[in-house]
Write an enzyme that holds these catalytic residues in place. Structure first.
Site, PDB file in Angstrom:
ATOM      1  CG  ASP A  31      59.645  24.402  56.513  1.00  0.00           C
ATOM      2  OD1 ASP A  31      58.803  23.489  56.440  1.00  0.00           O
ATOM      3  OD2 ASP A  31      60.373  24.580  57.525  1.00  0.00           O
ATOM      4  CB  VAL A  97      52.332  21.541  61.816  1.00  0.00           C
ATOM      5  CG1 VAL A  97      51.244  22.605  61.955  1.00  0.00           C
ATOM      6  CG2 VAL A  97      53.682  22.096  62.264  1.00  0.00           C
ATOM      7  CG  HIS A 101      51.899  20.761  56.317  1.00  0.00           C
ATOM      8  ND1 HIS A 101      51.285  20.302  57.469  1.00  0.00           N
ATOM      9  CD2 HIS A 101      53.160  20.263  56.352  1.00  0.00           C
ATOM     10  CE1 HIS A 101      52.135  19.574  58.161  1.00  0.00           C
ATOM     11  NE2 HIS A 101      53.280  19.523  57.506  1.00  0.00           N
TER      12      HIS A 101
HETATM   13  P1  AMP Z   1      55.640  18.329  59.027  1.00  0.00           P
HETATM   14  O1  AMP Z   1      56.812  17.744  59.758  1.00  0.00           O
HETATM   15  O2  AMP Z   1      55.324  17.621  57.743  1.00  0.00           O
HETATM   16  O3  AMP Z   1      54.430  18.452  59.915  1.00  0.00           O
HETATM   17  O4  AMP Z   1      56.083  19.768  58.575  1.00  0.00           O
HETATM   18  C1  AMP Z   1      55.902  20.891  59.363  1.00  0.00           C
HETATM   19  C2  AMP Z   1      56.840  21.939  58.824  1.00  0.00           C
HETATM   20  O5  AMP Z   1      56.449  23.189  59.325  1.00  0.00           O
HETATM   21  C3  AMP Z   1      58.309  21.742  59.211  1.00  0.00           C
HETATM   22  O6  AMP Z   1      59.092  21.611  58.044  1.00  0.00           O
HETATM   23  C4  AMP Z   1      58.649  23.016  59.983  1.00  0.00           C
HETATM   24  O7  AMP Z   1      59.955  23.478  59.748  1.00  0.00           O
HETATM   25  C5  AMP Z   1      57.599  23.973  59.472  1.00  0.00           C
HETATM   26  N1  AMP Z   1      57.241  25.075  60.350  1.00  0.00           N
HETATM   27  C6  AMP Z   1      56.946  25.023  61.663  1.00  0.00           C
HETATM   28  N2  AMP Z   1      56.617  26.246  62.126  1.00  0.00           N
HETATM   29  C7  AMP Z   1      56.700  27.086  61.062  1.00  0.00           C
HETATM   30  C8  AMP Z   1      56.480  28.481  60.892  1.00  0.00           C
HETATM   31  N3  AMP Z   1      56.109  29.267  61.914  1.00  0.00           N
HETATM   32  N4  AMP Z   1      56.667  29.021  59.659  1.00  0.00           N
HETATM   33  C9  AMP Z   1      57.059  28.246  58.623  1.00  0.00           C
HETATM   34  N5  AMP Z   1      57.272  26.911  58.722  1.00  0.00           N
HETATM   35  C10 AMP Z   1      57.101  26.351  59.933  1.00  0.00           C
END
Ligand code: AMP
Length: 115
Positions: A31, A97, A101
């Site tokens: 992350d 996102v 995940h």
């Molecule tokens: P969620 O809030 O459960 O949707 O988690 C989405 C996660 O994706 C968050 O912890 C972000 O920090 C992570 N995230 C967003 N963009 C990226 C990226 N390009 N690479 C790695 N992690 C990311």
């Protein structure tokens, strides 16, 4: 899907990620905003917007994702101290996102209940 999510762009190799594991079904990468010393995201290659969109046909895939988490945790040496696996789903679940995940969090004691 109209607009690719950031995770689909990682799957397609359009943007970089710190990938720690991948196979035919899944991808695991660190992350960018880690919430613990170890914070890895495990995602399916298949585009499923959230757990709420998973169907019975995804049963095997969902099982594979958990096995991927177990493999990554083992690979990163987390078994002795343990870890937490989180799926945020929808607005109130804190999902940001729209690609299913699993968060793998470890490396410190984690509070319960979560905020
Ligand atoms: P969620 O809030 O459960 O949707 O988690 C989405 C996660 O994706 C968050 O912890 C972000 O920090 C992570 N995230 C967003 N963009 C990226 C990226 N390009 N690479 C790695 N992690 C990311």
């Amino acid at each position: 899907m109209a607009n690719k999510t950031i995770f689909k762009r990682i799957i397609d190799g359009e943007i970089p990620a710190d990938i720690v594991y991948q196979d035919e079904y899944s991808l695991a990468f660190r992350d960018v905003r880690p919430q613990a010393p170890v914070h890895v995201l495990v995602i399916p290659r298949k585009e499923i917007p959230s757990l709420a969109h998973a169907t019975d046909d995804d049963s095997e895939l969902l099982g594979r994702l958990l096995i991927t988490v177990r493999k990554v945790a083992n690979q990163l040496g987390l078994d002795p101290t343990g870890y937490r696996v989180v799926i945020n789903c929808g607005r109130d679940g804190g999902q940001t996102v729209d690609h299913l995940h699993l968060h793998l969090l470890a490396g410190r004691g984690l509070d319960w209940p979560p905020g």
